[in-house]
Motif scaffolding. Structure first.
Motif, mmCIF file in Angstrom:
data_model
loop_
_atom_site.group_PDB
_atom_site.id
_atom_site.type_symbol
_atom_site.label_atom_id
_atom_site.label_comp_id
_atom_site.label_asym_id
_atom_site.label_seq_id
_atom_site.Cartn_x
_atom_site.Cartn_y
_atom_site.Cartn_z
ATOM 1 N N VAL A 182 0.869 -1.153 -0.094
ATOM 2 C CA VAL A 182 -0.033 0.163 0.020
ATOM 3 C C VAL A 182 1.024 1.124 0.190
ATOM 4 C CG1 VAL A 182 -1.695 1.027 1.395
ATOM 5 C CG2 VAL A 182 -1.945 -1.169 1.090
ATOM 6 N N ILE A 183 1.934 1.215 0.768
ATOM 7 C CA ILE A 183 2.785 2.308 0.708
ATOM 8 C C ILE A 183 3.470 2.633 -0.500
ATOM 9 C CG2 ILE A 183 4.810 3.235 1.772
ATOM 10 C CD1 ILE A 183 4.190 1.937 4.249
ATOM 11 N N MET A 184 3.840 1.593 -1.315
ATOM 12 C CA MET A 184 4.614 1.755 -2.524
ATOM 13 C C MET A 184 3.656 2.500 -3.537
ATOM 14 S SD MET A 184 7.579 0.749 -3.056
ATOM 15 C CE MET A 184 8.002 -0.267 -4.712
ATOM 16 N N GLU A 185 2.178 1.870 -3.466
ATOM 17 C CA GLU A 185 1.041 2.664 -4.204
ATOM 18 C C GLU A 185 0.830 3.902 -3.875
ATOM 19 O OE1 GLU A 185 -0.633 1.249 -6.885
ATOM 20 O OE2 GLU A 185 0.474 -0.775 -6.927
ATOM 21 N N GLU A 186 0.875 4.219 -2.687
ATOM 22 C CA GLU A 186 0.604 5.681 -2.101
ATOM 23 C C GLU A 186 1.512 6.521 -2.883
ATOM 24 O OE1 GLU A 186 -0.001 7.658 2.477
ATOM 25 O OE2 GLU A 186 0.891 5.924 1.981
ATOM 26 N N VAL A 187 2.832 6.214 -3.080
ATOM 27 C CA VAL A 187 3.820 7.314 -3.252
ATOM 28 C C VAL A 187 4.042 6.828 -4.818
ATOM 29 C CG1 VAL A 187 6.175 8.099 -2.767
ATOM 30 C CG2 VAL A 187 4.894 6.806 -1.216
ATOM 31 N N GLN A 188 3.295 5.933 -5.286
ATOM 32 C CA GLN A 188 3.193 5.659 -6.932
ATOM 33 C C GLN A 188 4.654 5.325 -7.216
ATOM 34 O OE1 GLN A 188 1.839 9.273 -8.673
ATOM 35 N NE2 GLN A 188 -0.175 8.495 -8.348
ATOM 36 N N LEU A 189 5.225 4.206 -6.841
ATOM 37 C CA LEU A 189 6.759 3.789 -6.885
ATOM 38 C C LEU A 189 6.678 2.138 -7.385
ATOM 39 C CD1 LEU A 189 8.575 5.075 -3.617
ATOM 40 C CD2 LEU A 189 8.799 5.841 -5.971
ATOM 41 N N ARG A 190 7.553 1.807 -8.138
ATOM 42 C CA ARG A 190 7.787 0.495 -8.620
ATOM 43 C C ARG A 190 8.925 0.030 -8.328
ATOM 44 N NH1 ARG A 190 7.642 0.727 -14.427
ATOM 45 N NH2 ARG A 190 9.184 2.415 -13.940
ATOM 46 N N GLN A 191 9.124 -1.386 -8.323
ATOM 47 C CA GLN A 191 10.328 -1.924 -8.161
ATOM 48 C C GLN A 191 11.389 -1.247 -9.074
ATOM 49 O OE1 GLN A 191 9.840 -6.423 -8.094
ATOM 50 N NE2 GLN A 191 8.074 -6.185 -7.215
ATOM 51 N N GLU A 192 10.997 -1.347 -10.576
ATOM 52 C CA GLU A 192 12.185 -0.849 -11.193
ATOM 53 C C GLU A 192 12.475 0.408 -11.251
ATOM 54 O OE1 GLU A 192 8.920 -2.028 -11.635
ATOM 55 O OE2 GLU A 192 9.280 -4.118 -12.423
ATOM 56 N N ASP A 193 11.972 1.516 -10.443
ATOM 57 C CA ASP A 193 12.443 2.838 -9.929
ATOM 58 C C ASP A 193 13.703 2.653 -9.549
ATOM 59 O OD1 ASP A 193 10.018 3.902 -11.163
ATOM 60 O OD2 ASP A 193 9.162 3.874 -9.554
ATOM 61 N N ARG A 194 14.214 1.466 -8.792
ATOM 62 C CA ARG A 194 15.586 1.279 -8.404
ATOM 63 C C ARG A 194 16.157 1.052 -9.599
ATOM 64 N NH1 ARG A 194 18.749 1.075 -4.123
ATOM 65 N NH2 ARG A 194 19.827 -0.885 -3.712
ATOM 66 N N HIS A 195 17.296 1.901 -10.105
ATOM 67 C CA HIS A 195 17.884 1.597 -11.264
ATOM 68 C C HIS A 195 18.867 0.330 -11.410
ATOM 69 C CE1 HIS A 195 17.505 6.357 -11.319
ATOM 70 N NE2 HIS A 195 16.574 5.633 -11.799
ATOM 71 N N CYS A 196 19.344 -0.260 -10.185
ATOM 72 C CA CYS A 196 19.959 -1.503 -10.517
ATOM 73 C C CYS A 196 19.187 -2.664 -10.475
ATOM 74 C CB CYS A 196 21.004 -1.680 -9.455
ATOM 75 S SG CYS A 196 20.184 -1.315 -7.772
ATOM 76 N N VAL A 197 17.953 -2.643 -10.499
ATOM 77 C CA VAL A 197 16.977 -3.767 -10.258
ATOM 78 C C VAL A 197 16.987 -4.484 -11.739
ATOM 79 C CG1 VAL A 197 14.584 -4.762 -10.150
ATOM 80 C CG2 VAL A 197 15.807 -3.044 -8.274
ATOM 81 N N MET A 198 16.521 -3.867 -12.914
ATOM 82 C CA MET A 198 16.278 -4.385 -14.341
ATOM 83 C C MET A 198 17.467 -4.930 -14.721
ATOM 84 S SD MET A 198 13.221 -4.776 -14.282
ATOM 85 C CE MET A 198 13.298 -5.661 -15.952
ATOM 86 N N PRO A 199 18.891 -4.346 -14.614
ATOM 87 C CA PRO A 199 19.994 -4.852 -15.215
ATOM 88 C C PRO A 199 20.234 -6.260 -14.508
ATOM 89 C CG PRO A 199 20.155 -2.579 -14.666
ATOM 90 C CD PRO A 199 18.958 -2.907 -14.293
#
Length: 501
Positions: free
Chosen positions: A329-346
């Motif tokens: 819920v907190i992630m949704e509240e701030v409209q954040l995604r896992q992929e917004d952490r730049h080292c995740v997708m690489p």
């Protein structure tokens, strides 16, 4: 990351307001919330914050300060772990004692709260007393916190031994939350007033920040950090009713305030000087913020890090589903995604690419570092070393300008360490971890100038962001923490093994 916080201004503001409180009393009992030493959370959400600012502030006041450490007997009994260091609360007390002494701060004693002859607690008490450390035992008070008449009586606080103190500021701290700091402060207040001395109580607060908006990312990051405690930020209605000023506090303080206020008034025999839980705290964090945009972005990144920590803890069985859902819920509240952490997708993309060429039953784990200049450096697990070790070596080679094809470590040294693990120590895990690789690097650096050049770049990894496609073992987690690398992981085990991972 650019600085968005002025640590010097913060220390000046905080110390000024503490001394103002001290001047009103013969003695001030100052409850410290959060970490007194190594506040990594504050450092991450407030770029520029000195993680040891609080202890340095106390060091400036060391002639006026002594410290009491509280620890809940139940936490000792169930071997509660402090997550950032991976050690139990009783060991954390010993670590704090050593650290306070290194800062030349006087530790008065250790208080065991809600003591009830617990066996493991008795062993810990013996250990402390045989090292000449004073220990006080506070028992659980019947009816606490509702039965104020009993609490503020000889059968309540009066049944706790008085902790003899000599300095005007008594800092009360603990290995973690719910350790009995508040009850210890109020118990001391009871005894002080019975002896005719005017004592006061206050809180040294860091988060939530009372004069930032309720939904400011800094305050939401605090909720994410305390997800297991189910802390929720709220508007301090007591403060607004009294001063018509909006202030932010959290649910536990708001719920307890009417009780604490009545206890203080019963002890002192007069109206409390505090009209709200915000009044009780000394929190000048907002006055140290120099760039709100930088601080907000850093806080959002911390929320994502906490999200990954929560989903991994859920996988390990350390938190319940309610905490996991609250984190989502907190992630949704701030409209954040896992992929917004730049080292995740690489990290994930490289792992998916490797999977295409691997054998069916082979598991490959990848770690990606986001360097300070934005460059992504990856490392993969192999039969020789784990992905954490590979990423560290690749990162320092990049920082030193060493070609990827050049080996830093002698194959002879690596094979000797592996033989030691397998043939002498009978370890089932022969793959080298980060600690072992760093030892090998330090040995090679003695005779190999290229290895020495890379070795000297290790300190430059401080502040690097990292993500791993599987959960790390405790050893690698601690090595990354000591290097100053902020790491997150996907909620997968690196193999099907339950113990040998």
């Amino acid at each position: 990351m650019k600085a968005g916080f002025d640590p010097q201004k913060y220390i000046e503001e905080q110390s000024k307001y503490i001394l103002e409180r001290v001047n009103n009393y013969d003695k001030l009992y100052l409850e410290f919330g959060g970490k007194l030493i190594g506040d990594k959370h504050a450092k991450r959400v407030l770029p520029g914050f000195d993680e040891d600012a609080k202890i340095k502030l106390l060091q400036k006041l060391k002639d006026q300060v002594e410290i009491i450490i509280c620890v809940y007997a139940g936490d000792i009994e169930r071997n509660k772990i402090r997550g950032d260091f991976g050690i139990t609360y009783d060991m954390e007390v010993l670590r704090l004692l050593d650290d306070f002494r290194s800062y030349e701060l006087e530790v008065n004693s250790v208080v065991i709260t809600r003591y009830n002859q617990q066996p493991a607690t008795n062993v810990f008490i013996n250990k402390l007393e045989r090292r000449n450390i004073k220990v006080y035992k506070h028992v659980e008070i019947p009816g606490y916190p509702a039965d104020i008449d009993t609490i503020v009586s000889e059968q309540g606080y009066g049944s706790n031994p008085y902790i003899t103190t000599t300095k005007p500021i008594v800092v009360v701290t603990a290995p973690g939350p719910n350790s009995g700091k508040l009850a210890t402060c109020l118990s001391q207040l009871y005894h002080e007033y019975n002896m005719g001395r005017m004592a006061g109580y206050s809180k040294f607060e860091t988060f939530p920040v009372w004069n930032l908006p309720l939904k400011h990312p800094v305050n939401i990051a605090y909720e994410a950090a305390t997800i297991d405690l189910k802390d929720v930020n709220m508007i301090d209605n007591f403060h607004f009713e009294r001063y018509q000023e909006v202030a932010v506090n959290y649910n536990r303080d708001l719920e307890m305030f009417p009780v604490v206020k009545r206890i203080i008034e019963k002890i002192t025999g007069k109206e409390s000087v505090y009209q709200s839980p915000t009044d009780m705290g000394v929190n000048r964090v907002a006055f140290g913020i120099t760039d709100d945009e930088i601080v907000s972005e850093a806080s959002k990144q911390e929320i994502i890090r906490r999200y990954f920590a929560t989903i991994c803890d859920f996988k390990k069985g350390l938190v319940d589903e309610e905490s996991l859902n609250r984190m989502k819920v907190i992630m949704e509240e701030v409209q954040l995604r896992q992929e917004d952490r730049h080292c995740v997708m690489p990290a994930r993309d490289y792992a998916a690419k490797l999977k295409e060429t691997c054998h069916e039953n082979e598991t490959v784990t990848v770690m990606a570092f986001e360097m300070h200049d934005g460059k992504i450096i990856t490392g993969r697990s192999s039969s020789t070393m784990d992905c954490c070790s590979a990423a560290i070596l690749n990162a320092i080679k990049y920082l030193a300008g060493i070609g990827d094809e050049i080996f830093l470590l002698s194959p002879l040294i690596l094979s000797t360490i592996r033989d030691l693990k397998e043939k002498v120590l009978n370890s089932k895990i022969t793959r080298l971890n980060a600690n072992e690789i760093l030892v090998a690097l330090s040995i090679c650096a003695v005779t190999n100038p290229t290895a020495q050049l890379a070795y000297e770049r290790l300190s430059m990894l401080n502040g690097v962001q990292a993500h791993c496609t599987s959960m790390l073992n405790k050893n690698d987690e601690q090595i990354l923490r000591k290097l100053g690398i902020d790491v997150t992981s996907d909620p997968f085990y690196p193999s099907e093994n339950l113990y040998y991972v």
